[in-house]
Design an enzyme around this catalytic site. Structure first.
Site, PDB file in Angstrom:
ATOM      1  N   ASP A   1      71.665 -45.413  34.909  1.00  0.00           N
ATOM      2  CA  ASP A   1      70.846 -45.878  36.029  1.00  0.00           C
ATOM      3  C   ASP A   1      71.438 -47.165  36.591  1.00  0.00           C
ATOM      4  OD1 ASP A   1      69.038 -43.744  35.867  1.00  0.00           O
ATOM      5  OD2 ASP A   1      67.924 -44.737  34.276  1.00  0.00           O
TER       6      ASP A   1
ATOM      7  N   LYS B   1      73.772 -39.027  32.117  1.00  0.00           N
ATOM      8  CA  LYS B   1      72.791 -38.587  33.115  1.00  0.00           C
ATOM      9  C   LYS B   1      73.007 -39.393  34.388  1.00  0.00           C
ATOM     10  CE  LYS B   1      68.246 -39.729  33.082  1.00  0.00           C
ATOM     11  NZ  LYS B   1      67.872 -40.107  34.457  1.00  0.00           N
TER      12      LYS B   1
ATOM     13  N   LEU C   1      63.993 -32.087  41.478  1.00  0.00           N
ATOM     14  CA  LEU C   1      63.590 -31.477  42.743  1.00  0.00           C
ATOM     15  C   LEU C   1      62.134 -30.995  42.688  1.00  0.00           C
ATOM     16  CD1 LEU C   1      66.729 -31.512  42.922  1.00  0.00           C
ATOM     17  CD2 LEU C   1      66.548 -29.441  44.279  1.00  0.00           C
TER      18      LEU C   1
ATOM     19  N   ASP D   1      59.769 -29.290  45.850  1.00  0.00           N
ATOM     20  CA  ASP D   1      59.529 -29.023  47.264  1.00  0.00           C
ATOM     21  C   ASP D   1      59.153 -27.547  47.386  1.00  0.00           C
ATOM     22  OD1 ASP D   1      59.607 -29.122  50.146  1.00  0.00           O
ATOM     23  OD2 ASP D   1      61.090 -30.724  50.027  1.00  0.00           O
TER      24      ASP D   1
ATOM     25  N   ASN E   1      61.816 -22.311  49.196  1.00  0.00           N
ATOM     26  CA  ASN E   1      63.013 -22.098  50.018  1.00  0.00           C
ATOM     27  C   ASN E   1      63.915 -23.330  50.008  1.00  0.00           C
ATOM     28  OD1 ASN E   1      64.564 -20.619  52.034  1.00  0.00           O
ATOM     29  ND2 ASN E   1      63.780 -22.134  53.483  1.00  0.00           N
ATOM     30  N   THR E   2      63.305 -24.503  50.151  1.00  0.00           N
ATOM     31  CA  THR E   2      64.079 -25.742  50.199  1.00  0.00           C
ATOM     32  C   THR E   2      64.753 -26.014  48.853  1.00  0.00           C
ATOM     33  OG1 THR E   2      62.569 -26.608  51.845  1.00  0.00           O
ATOM     34  CG2 THR E   2      63.896 -28.232  50.665  1.00  0.00           C
TER      35      THR E   2
ATOM     36  N   THR F   1      57.487 -39.356  31.283  1.00  0.00           N
ATOM     37  CA  THR F   1      57.162 -40.114  30.063  1.00  0.00           C
ATOM     38  C   THR F   1      56.516 -41.465  30.386  1.00  0.00           C
ATOM     39  OG1 THR F   1      59.527 -40.604  30.026  1.00  0.00           O
ATOM     40  CG2 THR F   1      58.725 -39.082  28.378  1.00  0.00           C
TER      41      THR F   1
ATOM     42  N   ARG G   1      63.231 -45.467  22.247  1.00  0.00           N
ATOM     43  CA  ARG G   1      63.443 -46.892  22.030  1.00  0.00           C
ATOM     44  C   ARG G   1      63.778 -47.143  20.570  1.00  0.00           C
ATOM     45  NH1 ARG G   1      63.828 -46.544  26.577  1.00  0.00           N
ATOM     46  NH2 ARG G   1      62.759 -47.631  28.268  1.00  0.00           N
TER      47      ARG G   1
ATOM     48  N   GLN H   1      58.037 -47.325  30.083  1.00  0.00           N
ATOM     49  CA  GLN H   1      57.771 -46.054  29.410  1.00  0.00           C
ATOM     50  C   GLN H   1      56.461 -46.150  28.627  1.00  0.00           C
ATOM     51  OE1 GLN H   1      59.299 -43.437  30.001  1.00  0.00           O
ATOM     52  NE2 GLN H   1      61.512 -43.678  30.174  1.00  0.00           N
TER      53      GLN H   1
ATOM     54  N   ARG I   1      68.064 -47.825  29.196  1.00  0.00           N
ATOM     55  CA  ARG I   1      68.161 -49.268  29.005  1.00  0.00           C
ATOM     56  C   ARG I   1      68.487 -49.723  27.584  1.00  0.00           C
ATOM     57  NH1 ARG I   1      62.800 -49.820  32.484  1.00  0.00           N
ATOM     58  NH2 ARG I   1      62.641 -47.749  31.537  1.00  0.00           N
TER      59      ARG I   1
HETATM   60  O1  C5P Z   1      65.882 -46.760  30.500  1.00  0.00           O
HETATM   61  P1  C5P Z   1      65.160 -45.577  29.911  1.00  0.00           P
HETATM   62  O2  C5P Z   1      65.623 -45.226  28.508  1.00  0.00           O
HETATM   63  O3  C5P Z   1      63.648 -45.706  30.009  1.00  0.00           O
HETATM   64  O4  C5P Z   1      65.618 -44.363  30.839  1.00  0.00           O
HETATM   65  C1  C5P Z   1      65.020 -43.092  30.780  1.00  0.00           C
HETATM   66  C2  C5P Z   1      65.617 -42.221  31.843  1.00  0.00           C
HETATM   67  O5  C5P Z   1      65.043 -40.923  31.767  1.00  0.00           O
HETATM   68  C3  C5P Z   1      65.427 -42.713  33.271  1.00  0.00           C
HETATM   69  O6  C5P Z   1      66.631 -42.413  33.976  1.00  0.00           O
HETATM   70  C4  C5P Z   1      64.292 -41.870  33.809  1.00  0.00           C
HETATM   71  O7  C5P Z   1      64.426 -41.602  35.189  1.00  0.00           O
HETATM   72  C5  C5P Z   1      64.462 -40.571  33.027  1.00  0.00           C
HETATM   73  N1  C5P Z   1      63.266 -39.766  32.838  1.00  0.00           N
HETATM   74  C6  C5P Z   1      62.116 -40.234  32.214  1.00  0.00           C
HETATM   75  N2  C5P Z   1      61.017 -39.422  32.058  1.00  0.00           N
HETATM   76  C7  C5P Z   1      61.049 -38.159  32.503  1.00  0.00           C
HETATM   77  C8  C5P Z   1      62.193 -37.670  33.132  1.00  0.00           C
HETATM   78  C9  C5P Z   1      63.297 -38.503  33.266  1.00  0.00           C
HETATM   79  O8  C5P Z   1      62.099 -41.372  31.770  1.00  0.00           O
HETATM   80  N3  C5P Z   1      60.015 -37.360  32.301  1.00  0.00           N
END
Ligand code: C5P
Length: 236
Positions: free
Chosen positions: A12, A34, A64, A66, A69-70, A121, A183, A192, A213
């Site tokens: 990220d 990711k 995604l 929507d 079709n999109t 989450t 974590r 989170q 993170r």
């Molecule tokens: O920094 P952290 O460990 O919280 O990052 C978690 C990653 O997982 C972020 O990129 C977040 O967009 C993604 N994510 C999430 N929960 C979801 C789907 C994706 O935290 N249900």
């Protein structure tokens, strides 16, 4: 389809240079990474190709959601990028998920894994009830969304590690659970809500943990990543 446990690093970052500087720290094995909305919207498909060319597996996390079709047409575009995994929101419904799968499947029958987000989450049981107006419990909601995704032929779901066991019970051991919300013990939770450690995620049956993170903002990202591998993957 179940390919074994792995750790996916959530890159990220705001842009290309920051991302490539970070990935250059990993001189040994190339981690599964990711690419999310921030980086993709900033740099476009070229950053996906560039990271893939460096030898990383890629989960393209664009979530995604929507009309069918999109989403089907958007997935057709994404199937041209050589990613390993991509995703959508199960809340978009069965028709949307089937359209996505059709769009993603290339003319030779191959496609990236397609994973459905159940509930983010960061969503708490209170938000589920008071803002999303869902009266079912978090577990029941996650199970139901996972069953819809499985019935549509998707490969798995994104959920909390705390829900990996119930998803496997409902949808089978081969149905993948990709779990953010990880974590280290005693680490900063940030935004989170439904979190656990890599070690416990393994015990709970997650197939892939997504860690952002705790690795990207660590003073030593490589050792933080290796700690995730040791706790989550290693047979010790
Ligand atoms: O920094 P952290 O460990 O919280 O990052 C978690 C990653 O997982 C972020 O990129 C977040 O967009 C993604 N994510 C999430 N929960 C979801 C789907 C994706 O935290 N249900």
């Amino acid at each position: 389809m179940n390919m074994g446990k792995d750790v996916i690093i959530a890159c990220d970052f705001a842009g290309r240079n920051e991302t490539l500087d970070f990935l250059s720290l990993f001189t040994g094995n190339k981690p599964f990474v990711k690419i999310g909305m921030e980086l993709f919207y900033a740099e476009g498909p070229e950053i996906v190709r560039e990271i893939k060319n460096r030898g990383h597996k890629i989960f393209l996390d664009l979530k995604l959601h929507d009309i069918p079709n999109t989403v089907g047409k958007a997935m057709r575009v994404l199937s041209g990028l050589d990613v390993d995994m991509c995703n959508l929101h199960a809340a978009g419904g069965s028709e949307m998920m089937r359209a996505a799968l059709a769009g993603l499947t290339r003319s030779n029958g191959t496609r990236p894994l397609l994973i459905a987000v159940t509930q983010l989450t960061s969503t708490t049981p209170q938000m589920l009830k008071n803002e999303l107006l869902i009266d079912s419990s978090m577990n029941d909601t996650v199970i139901s969304y996972a069953q819809n995704a499985a019935a549509c032929g998707l490969d798995g779901v994104v959920c909390s590690p705390l829900e990996a066991g119930i998803v496997h019970d409902a949808c089978g051991a081969e149905f993948l659970t990709v779990t953010p919300g990880v974590r280290f013990a005693g680490g900063d939770v940030g935004d989170q809500a439904r979190v656990t450690t890599p070690e416990r995620a393994k015990l709970l049956g997650s197939d892939y943990i997504v860690v952002g993170r705790p690795v990207t903002t660590s003073e030593n990202p490589v050792s933080a990543y290796e700690r995730c591998i040791k706790e989550f993957v290693s047979e010790v």
